[in-house]
Design a protein around this motif. Structure first.
Motif, PDB file in Angstrom:
ATOM      1  N   MET A   1      25.081  -3.397  37.497  1.00  0.00           N
ATOM      2  CA  MET A   1      25.661  -2.126  37.037  1.00  0.00           C
ATOM      3  C   MET A   1      25.680  -1.124  38.193  1.00  0.00           C
ATOM      4  SD  MET A   1      24.386   0.397  33.930  1.00  0.00           S
ATOM      5  CE  MET A   1      24.411  -0.923  32.729  1.00  0.00           C
ATOM      6  N   GLN A   2      26.826  -0.551  38.479  1.00  0.00           N
ATOM      7  CA  GLN A   2      26.944   0.397  39.577  1.00  0.00           C
ATOM      8  C   GLN A   2      26.267   1.722  39.244  1.00  0.00           C
ATOM      9  OE1 GLN A   2      30.807   0.567  41.230  1.00  0.00           O
ATOM     10  NE2 GLN A   2      30.446   2.396  42.450  1.00  0.00           N
ATOM     11  N   LYS A   3      25.722   2.355  40.279  1.00  0.00           N
ATOM     12  CA  LYS A   3      25.026   3.623  40.072  1.00  0.00           C
ATOM     13  C   LYS A   3      25.793   4.766  40.720  1.00  0.00           C
ATOM     14  CE  LYS A   3      20.581   3.863  39.975  1.00  0.00           C
ATOM     15  NZ  LYS A   3      19.126   3.877  40.310  1.00  0.00           N
ATOM     16  N   LEU A   4      25.974   5.857  39.977  1.00  0.00           N
ATOM     17  CA  LEU A   4      26.619   7.054  40.481  1.00  0.00           C
ATOM     18  C   LEU A   4      25.566   8.098  40.834  1.00  0.00           C
ATOM     19  CD1 LEU A   4      29.535   7.445  37.903  1.00  0.00           C
ATOM     20  CD2 LEU A   4      29.638   6.386  40.170  1.00  0.00           C
ATOM     21  N   VAL A   5      25.764   8.774  41.936  1.00  0.00           N
ATOM     22  CA  VAL A   5      24.852   9.845  42.354  1.00  0.00           C
ATOM     23  C   VAL A   5      25.425  11.159  41.845  1.00  0.00           C
ATOM     24  CG1 VAL A   5      23.769  11.021  44.292  1.00  0.00           C
ATOM     25  CG2 VAL A   5      24.155   8.543  44.381  1.00  0.00           C
ATOM     26  N   ILE A   6      24.816  11.693  40.791  1.00  0.00           N
ATOM     27  CA  ILE A   6      25.321  12.948  40.208  1.00  0.00           C
ATOM     28  C   ILE A   6      24.298  14.077  40.324  1.00  0.00           C
ATOM     29  CG2 ILE A   6      26.911  11.822  38.627  1.00  0.00           C
ATOM     30  CD1 ILE A   6      23.721  13.195  37.249  1.00  0.00           C
ATOM     31  N   ASN A   7      23.086  13.729  40.758  1.00  0.00           N
ATOM     32  CA  ASN A   7      22.018  14.729  40.823  1.00  0.00           C
ATOM     33  C   ASN A   7      21.695  15.092  42.260  1.00  0.00           C
ATOM     34  OD1 ASN A   7      20.295  16.389  39.303  1.00  0.00           O
ATOM     35  ND2 ASN A   7      18.549  15.049  39.655  1.00  0.00           N
ATOM     36  N   LYS A   8      22.716  14.989  43.136  1.00  0.00           N
ATOM     37  CA  LYS A   8      22.509  15.248  44.562  1.00  0.00           C
ATOM     38  C   LYS A   8      22.064  16.683  44.801  1.00  0.00           C
ATOM     39  CE  LYS A   8      24.757  14.330  49.002  1.00  0.00           C
ATOM     40  NZ  LYS A   8      25.996  13.849  49.665  1.00  0.00           N
ATOM     41  N   ARG A   9      22.648  17.589  44.045  1.00  0.00           N
ATOM     42  CA  ARG A   9      22.267  18.993  44.156  1.00  0.00           C
ATOM     43  C   ARG A   9      21.682  19.467  42.838  1.00  0.00           C
ATOM     44  NH1 ARG A   9      27.500  21.877  47.088  1.00  0.00           N
ATOM     45  NH2 ARG A   9      27.448  20.666  49.036  1.00  0.00           N
ATOM     46  N   GLU A  10      20.599  20.198  42.928  1.00  0.00           N
ATOM     47  CA  GLU A  10      20.019  20.767  41.729  1.00  0.00           C
ATOM     48  C   GLU A  10      20.923  21.875  41.187  1.00  0.00           C
ATOM     49  OE1 GLU A  10      16.073  22.121  42.207  1.00  0.00           O
ATOM     50  OE2 GLU A  10      15.265  20.164  42.805  1.00  0.00           O
ATOM     51  N   MET A  11      20.954  22.003  39.870  1.00  0.00           N
ATOM     52  CA  MET A  11      21.692  23.111  39.282  1.00  0.00           C
ATOM     53  C   MET A  11      21.013  24.423  39.642  1.00  0.00           C
ATOM     54  SD  MET A  11      22.848  21.873  35.442  1.00  0.00           S
ATOM     55  CE  MET A  11      21.281  21.119  34.986  1.00  0.00           C
ATOM     56  N   PRO A  12      21.774  25.454  39.987  1.00  0.00           N
ATOM     57  CA  PRO A  12      21.164  26.768  40.216  1.00  0.00           C
ATOM     58  C   PRO A  12      20.347  27.183  38.993  1.00  0.00           C
ATOM     59  CG  PRO A  12      23.464  26.778  40.882  1.00  0.00           C
ATOM     60  CD  PRO A  12      23.231  25.468  40.176  1.00  0.00           C
ATOM     61  N   TYR A  13      19.379  28.027  39.222  1.00  0.00           N
ATOM     62  CA  TYR A  13      18.456  28.411  38.146  1.00  0.00           C
ATOM     63  C   TYR A  13      19.189  28.936  36.923  1.00  0.00           C
ATOM     64  CZ  TYR A  13      14.982  31.071  35.560  1.00  0.00           C
ATOM     65  OH  TYR A  13      14.195  31.587  34.557  1.00  0.00           O
ATOM     66  N   ASP A  14      20.159  29.833  37.130  1.00  0.00           N
ATOM     67  CA  ASP A  14      20.823  30.434  35.979  1.00  0.00           C
ATOM     68  C   ASP A  14      21.702  29.431  35.245  1.00  0.00           C
ATOM     69  OD1 ASP A  14      22.357  30.335  38.241  1.00  0.00           O
ATOM     70  OD2 ASP A  14      23.319  32.274  37.972  1.00  0.00           O
ATOM     71  N   VAL A  15      22.308  28.492  35.988  1.00  0.00           N
ATOM     72  CA  VAL A  15      23.094  27.444  35.342  1.00  0.00           C
ATOM     73  C   VAL A  15      22.188  26.554  34.514  1.00  0.00           C
ATOM     74  CG1 VAL A  15      24.612  25.462  35.732  1.00  0.00           C
ATOM     75  CG2 VAL A  15      24.814  27.485  37.180  1.00  0.00           C
ATOM     76  N   ASN A  16      21.055  26.203  35.084  1.00  0.00           N
ATOM     77  CA  ASN A  16      20.096  25.361  34.377  1.00  0.00           C
ATOM     78  C   ASN A  16      19.633  26.026  33.085  1.00  0.00           C
ATOM     79  OD1 ASN A  16      18.444  23.079  34.041  1.00  0.00           O
ATOM     80  ND2 ASN A  16      16.724  24.078  35.054  1.00  0.00           N
ATOM     81  N   GLU A  17      19.353  27.321  33.150  1.00  0.00           N
ATOM     82  CA  GLU A  17      18.896  28.043  31.957  1.00  0.00           C
ATOM     83  C   GLU A  17      20.005  28.134  30.911  1.00  0.00           C
ATOM     84  OE1 GLU A  17      15.739  29.239  31.246  1.00  0.00           O
ATOM     85  OE2 GLU A  17      15.363  27.899  32.949  1.00  0.00           O
ATOM     86  N   ALA A  18      21.240  28.344  31.372  1.00  0.00           N
ATOM     87  CA  ALA A  18      22.358  28.404  30.439  1.00  0.00           C
ATOM     88  C   ALA A  18      22.560  27.060  29.746  1.00  0.00           C
ATOM     89  CB  ALA A  18      23.630  28.822  31.172  1.00  0.00           C
ATOM     90  N   MET A  19      22.395  25.972  30.486  1.00  0.00           N
ATOM     91  CA  MET A  19      22.535  24.648  29.895  1.00  0.00           C
ATOM     92  C   MET A  19      21.411  24.342  28.920  1.00  0.00           C
ATOM     93  SD  MET A  19      25.307  23.232  30.644  1.00  0.00           S
ATOM     94  CE  MET A  19      26.644  23.971  31.582  1.00  0.00           C
ATOM     95  N   LYS A  20      20.247  24.849  29.201  1.00  0.00           N
ATOM     96  CA  LYS A  20      19.144  24.687  28.251  1.00  0.00           C
ATOM     97  C   LYS A  20      19.458  25.391  26.935  1.00  0.00           C
ATOM     98  CE  LYS A  20      15.370  24.197  31.605  1.00  0.00           C
ATOM     99  NZ  LYS A  20      14.135  24.830  32.168  1.00  0.00           N
ATOM    100  N   LEU A  21      20.083  26.560  27.029  1.00  0.00           N
ATOM    101  CA  LEU A  21      20.480  27.284  25.819  1.00  0.00           C
ATOM    102  C   LEU A  21      21.536  26.498  25.054  1.00  0.00           C
ATOM    103  CD1 LEU A  21      20.540  29.794  24.003  1.00  0.00           C
ATOM    104  CD2 LEU A  21      22.185  30.805  25.601  1.00  0.00           C
ATOM    105  N   LEU A  22      22.513  25.974  25.778  1.00  0.00           N
ATOM    106  CA  LEU A  22      23.550  25.157  25.146  1.00  0.00           C
ATOM    107  C   LEU A  22      22.925  23.930  24.489  1.00  0.00           C
ATOM    108  CD1 LEU A  22      26.481  24.331  24.614  1.00  0.00           C
ATOM    109  CD2 LEU A  22      26.587  23.456  26.957  1.00  0.00           C
ATOM    110  N   ARG A  23      22.027  23.271  25.198  1.00  0.00           N
ATOM    111  CA  ARG A  23      21.332  22.091  24.673  1.00  0.00           C
ATOM    112  C   ARG A  23      20.546  22.420  23.414  1.00  0.00           C
ATOM    113  NH1 ARG A  23      16.803  20.275  28.646  1.00  0.00           N
ATOM    114  NH2 ARG A  23      15.737  22.019  27.638  1.00  0.00           N
ATOM    115  N   THR A  24      19.827  23.521  23.446  1.00  0.00           N
ATOM    116  CA  THR A  24      19.019  23.920  22.291  1.00  0.00           C
ATOM    117  C   THR A  24      19.883  24.224  21.081  1.00  0.00           C
ATOM    118  OG1 THR A  24      17.302  24.829  23.744  1.00  0.00           O
ATOM    119  CG2 THR A  24      17.324  25.586  21.456  1.00  0.00           C
ATOM    120  N   ASN A  25      20.989  24.931  21.299  1.00  0.00           N
ATOM    121  CA  ASN A  25      21.872  25.259  20.185  1.00  0.00           C
ATOM    122  C   ASN A  25      22.498  24.007  19.579  1.00  0.00           C
ATOM    123  OD1 ASN A  25      21.406  27.989  20.285  1.00  0.00           O
ATOM    124  ND2 ASN A  25      23.178  28.452  21.549  1.00  0.00           N
ATOM    125  N   LEU A  26      22.809  23.026  20.421  1.00  0.00           N
ATOM    126  CA  LEU A  26      23.320  21.761  19.887  1.00  0.00           C
ATOM    127  C   LEU A  26      22.267  21.059  19.047  1.00  0.00           C
ATOM    128  CD1 LEU A  26      25.327  20.235  22.885  1.00  0.00           C
ATOM    129  CD2 LEU A  26      26.237  21.129  20.742  1.00  0.00           C
TER     130      LEU A  26
END
Length: 251
Positions: A1-26
Motif C-alpha cells: 500500500m502506497q503512503k502519502l506524506v500529508i503531515n509534512k507541515r504542522e497546522m498553525p495553532y489557530d487552524v488546529n484549534e478551529a479544526m478541533k471546534l469543527l471536529r467537536t461539533n461533528l
C-alpha cells in the motif's frame, strides 16, 4: 500500500484549534453521523483544504478516518501530496479498472487513509451514482469511524447532489464575503432537497482586516477550479489571510 506524506507541515495553532471546534461539533451531531460530505457553493472556497485538515484532526484524536476524493473533475489532492502521475484512484475503482487494494493509500498519520480521485473520467456523475460507489461507502462505513467525502461545488455540477443520499450529513464551506446570499441559499436548497441533513456551514477565508477576531496568516487554498469550470464571475476580490471561522450546530 502506497503512503502519502500529508503531515509534512504542522497546522498553525489557530487552524488546529478551529479544526478541533469543527471536529467537536461533528461529534455532537451524533454517532450515527459517520459519512460526511464536504462541498461548497462555488469553486475556490477551500473545501479540499478543510476536508483534509478535518481528517487530520480526527486522526489526531485516534479516530479511524478515510478521505474519499470524489472531485474527479478537478482534484487538487493528488498534485498536492504526490509527484506521481496517473495514480489509480476513485475513477479507476468505480469503473472496475482497479480493485480497492490498488487505490487505498496510507498516510504518514496513523488511522488516516485516502483514496485519490484518479484520472479524470468522461462520466463522473454516472460513476458516482453506480452500485460500486454505494458498495464502497458501505465498506468504508464498516471499517472506519469517519468517512469524509470531498465533492465538487454544488452550484457548478450535479456530483454532490448524487453523492449526498449516500451520506449521513453535509458540511458546506462558504468563502466569506465572496458568495452572494441568494447563491448560498440556492446551494443550501439544493442540498436540502437531497434528503441528507445539512449539519452546518464552515465560514472560510475570513478577511482579518474586517474582523474583530485575531487569526494568524497562512490558511488559504489557492483557486483550482477556474481552468476546468471557468470563472463564475461572482467571486470578487480575495484576501489571502482568511481562516475557518465556525461550524453552526445542527438545529
Amino acid at each position: 500500500m502506497q503512503k502519502l506524506v500529508i503531515n509534512k507541515r504542522e497546522m498553525p495553532y489557530d487552524v488546529n484549534e478551529a479544526m478541533k471546534l469543527l471536529r467537536t461539533n461533528l461529534q455532537f451531531c451524533g454517532k450515527d453521523k459517520k459519512v460526511i460530505m464536504i462541498t461548497s457553493t462555488l469553486a475556490d472556497e477551500g473545501k479540499s483544504t478543510v476536508s483534509i485538515n478535518l481528517c487530520r484532526s480526527l486522526a489526531q484524536l485516534g479516530s479511524r478516518v478515510i478521505l474519499l476524493d470524489a472531485d474527479m473533475r478537478k482534484s487538487v489532492l493528488a498534485d498536492r501530496y504526490t509527484k506521481e502521475k496517473n495514480l489509480p484512484g476513485l475513477s479507476h475503482l468505480l469503473s472496475a479498472r482497479s480493485g480497492l487494494e490498488d487505490v487505498l493509500m496510507e498516510t504518514d498519520m496513523e488511522n488516516f487513509h485516502m483514496i485519490l480521485a484518479g484520472r479524470v473520467p468522461p462520466n463522473p456523475a454516472e460513476l458516482l451514482s453506480s452500485a460500486r460507489m454505494q458498495k464502497l461507502i458501505e465498506i468504508c462505513r464498516e471499517e472506519y469511524d469517519y468517512v469524509i467525502v470531498d465533492c465538487p461545488p454544488i452550484n457548478l455540477v450535479v456530483d454532490a447532489a448524487i453523492v449526498a443520499p449516500l451520506c449521513d450529513g453535509i458540511v458546506m464551506v462558504v468563502s466569506s464575503g465572496n458568495v452572494p446570499y441568494r447563491l448560498a441559499q440556492g446551494a443550501l436548497d439544493q442540498l436540502q432537497a437531497t434528503g441528507c441533513p445539512v449539519l452546518g456551514a464552515v465560514l472560510n477565508m475570513v478577511d482579518q482586516k474586517n474582523e474583530k477576531y485575531y487569526y494568524r496568516k497562512g490558511y488559504y487554498s489557492k483557486g483550482y477550479y477556474q481552468k476546468y469550470y471557468g470563472d463564475s464571475g461572482s467571486h470578487g476580490s480575495r484576501k489571502k489571510t482568511g481562516i475557518l471561522k465556525n461550524l453552526s450546530r445542527k438545529k
